[in-house]
Scaffold this active site. Structure first.
Site, PDB file in Angstrom:
ATOM      1  N   THR A  72       0.878  -1.173   0.000  1.00  0.00           N
ATOM      2  CA  THR A  72       0.000   0.000   0.000  1.00  0.00           C
ATOM      3  C   THR A  72       0.910   1.216   0.000  1.00  0.00           C
ATOM      4  O   THR A  72       1.554   1.534   1.000  1.00  0.00           O
ATOM      5  CB  THR A  72      -0.925   0.013   1.223  1.00  0.00           C
ATOM      6  OG1 THR A  72      -1.806  -1.111   1.152  1.00  0.00           O
ATOM      7  CG2 THR A  72      -1.763   1.294   1.254  1.00  0.00           C
ATOM      8  N   LYS A  84      -7.234   1.554  -3.459  1.00  0.00           N
ATOM      9  CA  LYS A  84      -6.943   1.187  -2.071  1.00  0.00           C
ATOM     10  C   LYS A  84      -7.179   2.375  -1.143  1.00  0.00           C
ATOM     11  O   LYS A  84      -7.633   2.213  -0.003  1.00  0.00           O
ATOM     12  CB  LYS A  84      -5.498   0.693  -1.937  1.00  0.00           C
ATOM     13  CG  LYS A  84      -5.094   0.296  -0.517  1.00  0.00           C
ATOM     14  CD  LYS A  84      -5.941  -0.850   0.048  1.00  0.00           C
ATOM     15  CE  LYS A  84      -5.564  -1.192   1.497  1.00  0.00           C
ATOM     16  NZ  LYS A  84      -4.285  -1.907   1.604  1.00  0.00           N
ATOM     17  N   LYS A  88      -0.398   5.394   8.416  1.00  0.00           N
ATOM     18  CA  LYS A  88       0.421   5.509   7.206  1.00  0.00           C
ATOM     19  C   LYS A  88      -0.477   5.555   5.980  1.00  0.00           C
ATOM     20  O   LYS A  88      -0.297   6.402   5.091  1.00  0.00           O
ATOM     21  CB  LYS A  88       1.386   4.327   7.137  1.00  0.00           C
ATOM     22  CG  LYS A  88       2.351   4.367   5.950  1.00  0.00           C
ATOM     23  CD  LYS A  88       1.872   3.586   4.740  1.00  0.00           C
ATOM     24  CE  LYS A  88       1.933   2.096   4.952  1.00  0.00           C
ATOM     25  NZ  LYS A  88       1.604   1.334   3.703  1.00  0.00           N
TER      26      LYS A  88
END
Length: 287
Positions: A96, A171, A239
């Site tokens: 990711t 995502k 994050k």
């Protein structure tokens, strides 16, 4: 196929195992070599000392590492995977990361005669271990068509969403939705407790209606019991949300709830919950 897998964390370790179980010839690389050796001892295949060595002669090179900088470290440079990959091989990135780094590495790969597909995943550690991940892809249709049957080794859903970067952008949508859902579920359970309701009975009813979600089905009980020592860590979610908010600043999207929930997660970190599951948002309400 002959494949390599770079990064044997909580996601990569079982994903690489599924590739081996499906009959692919697997070479692994991990920054901590002992973990790669342990994987080989358990699953067979071989370990390589560098990303370049792991990538040499492979049809597909998979990676699942921490962030943009980690991804660059395993792809470019004299010891990076790109330096070892044969012409026509494809790099599939399950990290990711940002859409920017996906486009950057796609362009670099194309210059070198390689394919590149950004393919972040959803489903967490349990999804990786059980081989039922959802994979969101960006890249060229021809490259995707070649890698999709191999990704199916550990995925129950996989789709090409658009050109390079589209997987990472999708995502981001996934994480934006999860952030709001977890906060809403936290407030709902907290409210039910304060109202003197039987939380189990409440969830059993509302989970059959419009409020139903994966978070509700899989997290309500541990949230109700204040158990968070598992799952997708708050540090990782922060994050991911930082990536979402940075992209929103670039494309002009307004994410007020996402920004607020990100701050709530920073409060969880201050409570010492860095490695708690993301469902720990409820802990802020019940302090």
């Amino acid at each position: 196929m002959k494949v390599a897998f770079l990064g044997l964390g909580v996601m990569g370790y079982p994903m690489a195992r599924h590739l081996k179980d499906k009959g692919h010839e697997v070479t692994v690389y991990n920054r901590t070599a002992a973990k790669a050796e342990k994987w080989v001892a358990e699953n067979g295949g071989r370990a390589a000392a560098t990303p370049k060595a792991a990538a040499e002669g492979q049809d597909i090179v998979f990676a699942c590492v921490g962030n943009d900088d980690d991804l660059r470290s395993v792809t470019i440079g004299p010891d990076g995977a790109f330096a070892g990959m044969k012409k026509g091989a494809i790099f599939v990135d399950h990290t990711t990361a940002s859409a920017e780094v996906a486009r950057e590495l796609y362009a670099k790969a194309r210059e070198m005669g390689l394919g590149f597909v950004d393919a972040p995943v959803s489903g967490g550690q349990a999804g990786a271990e059980n081989g039922v991940l959802t994979v969101m892809c960006g890249g060229d249709e021809a490259d995707y068509a070649r890698v999709e049957p191999v990704i199916a080794s550990y995925a129950r859903a996989c789709r090409l969403l658009g050109p390079s970067g589209a997987g990472q952008l999708t995502k981001m949508v996934n994480q934006i939705c999860i952030a709001g859902l977890v906060q809403a579920l936290s407030e709902g359970i907290h409210f039910a407790k304060k109202a003197g309701l039987d939380v189990e009975a409440v969830i059993s009813v509302i989970s059959k209606g419009a409020a139903q979600s994966w978070q509700m089905e899989n997290r309500w009980q541990t949230m109700n019991e204040n158990k968070f020592d598992f799952g997708f860590a708050v540090d990782w979610m922060r994050k991911d949300l930082a990536i979402c908010l940075a992209e929103a600043r670039r494309n002009g999207a307004h994410l007020p709830v996402t920004a607020l929930v990100d701050q709530f997660y920073s409060e969880v970190q201050r409570m010492g919950g860095n490695r708690w599951d993301t469902s720990s948002l409820i802990a802020l309400l019940e302090r």
